[in-house]
Design a protein around this motif. Sequence first.
Motif, short mmCIF file in Angstrom:
data_model
loop_
_atom_site.label_atom_id
_atom_site.label_comp_id
_atom_site.label_asym_id
_atom_site.label_seq_id
_atom_site.Cartn_x
_atom_site.Cartn_y
_atom_site.Cartn_z
N UNK A 10 1.87 6.79 -6.84
CA UNK A 10 0.88 7.81 -7.63
C UNK A 10 -0.08 7.03 -8.40
N UNK A 13 0.73 -1.20 0.08
CA UNK A 13 -0.06 -0.02 0.02
C UNK A 13 0.77 0.97 0.05
N UNK A 59 -9.09 3.79 2.68
CA UNK A 59 -8.95 4.93 3.79
C UNK A 59 -8.34 5.89 3.14
N UNK A 60 -7.36 5.60 2.49
CA UNK A 60 -6.50 6.74 1.52
C UNK A 60 -7.29 7.71 1.05
N UNK A 61 -8.60 7.29 0.51
CA UNK A 61 -9.40 8.11 -0.01
C UNK A 61 -9.13 7.99 -1.66
N UNK A 62 -8.64 7.30 -2.06
CA UNK A 62 -8.03 7.39 -3.60
C UNK A 62 -8.75 6.19 -4.24
N UNK A 103 -3.63 7.25 -7.65
CA UNK A 103 -4.32 8.56 -7.65
C UNK A 103 -4.70 8.83 -9.00
N UNK A 104 -6.17 9.13 -9.14
CA UNK A 104 -6.84 9.47 -10.25
C UNK A 104 -6.55 10.93 -10.80
N UNK A 112 -6.96 -0.38 3.35
CA UNK A 112 -6.11 0.64 3.37
C UNK A 112 -6.32 1.79 2.40
N UNK A 136 0.65 3.92 -3.00
CA UNK A 136 0.42 5.30 -3.19
C UNK A 136 1.52 6.36 -3.21
#
Lengths: 200, 131
Positions: A58, A51, A98-101, A61-62, A95, A55
């Motif tokens: 990248x 994870x 939770x990262x919001x991604x 990450x959209x 995870x 993260x």
Amino acid sequence: MLKRAIVLTAGVLMLAGCATQTRYVDPAADDGPVAMTMDYRDFEKAATEAVEDMVASGAVSNPNGGRYIMVVSRVTNDTMQRIDTDQLTKKIRVALLRSGKVVTTTAVGLNGAEDEMSMAARELRNSEEFDQSGVQKKGTLQAPDLSLSGKILQRNHTVGKEQQVEYYIMLSLTDLATGLAFWEGETPIIKRGSNDSVSW
Amino acid sequence: MKLFSKTIGCALLLLLAGCASQPHTTGVIERDSLQVDPDVLYSMTVTELFEQRIRQPDGTSILQVQFAVDAHSDAELAWKVSWFDANGMMVKGVADGYRRASVLLGQTRYFKATAPHPRVTTYQLHIREPQ
């Protein structure tokens, strides 16, 4: 007869006193002995490394904003142990959520949907028994953008009087639009211990 | 009479409101970024502690920390990073457990950790000797 009963009871009590007491283990402060088999600490290590690397790279990450939708594909267990690979993928899913991604879809899966209720709830469409304003409309399910797949490998070696067990946790994150692996990672977990230990 | 009792009522209410405990508002307490177990200091020294924010394709940024240890003898260490948001509240990562590592005499090892969420602004690095 009474003598025998007393001796028996004393024996049982003595044995019970010698037994190791059952206790809770706090995963945040566990310095307990290491097993040759894969335990929860190994899954935590692999999930954390995967994870953090995903993260930091990248890959999750959209660039268009919003969250990517991920589906969990096949994670093959090629070890001598009976491992439920969900133990690993669930940690990664939680995870990433939770990262919001990233958000994971449970409506699609290689062996059918993880949660069949998404489709079952749609069977209520046109049923006169249900208030149709609350029934899911057509075309609302979201298709996945990313797929998580992988393999857990095990190799055993004898090193002198010890045995070495190597586990390799290999994961890939594939962009479903292009079929390209946006991210790949490998976490080796190497354990060396007594030849008497069993790793299966 | 009515006005008198109303005035007394209002005065009592104001008095009670004055006695009510004020909401507890504390500022952000400064945390040390580095927490090293004294037992570890005999066998190794933390020589570097860096942090940077990595730009993400969606415009956000993620905090990443890196530290280096120099070993004075062969030793084991266990480390973990706790992450905090701007209000000092802890942000949960993948796992709460310590990560174990071994360092050899004269070896310098670098360790890196990435925050679990863009809202992470500070961190605390814990290094200890495993039992």
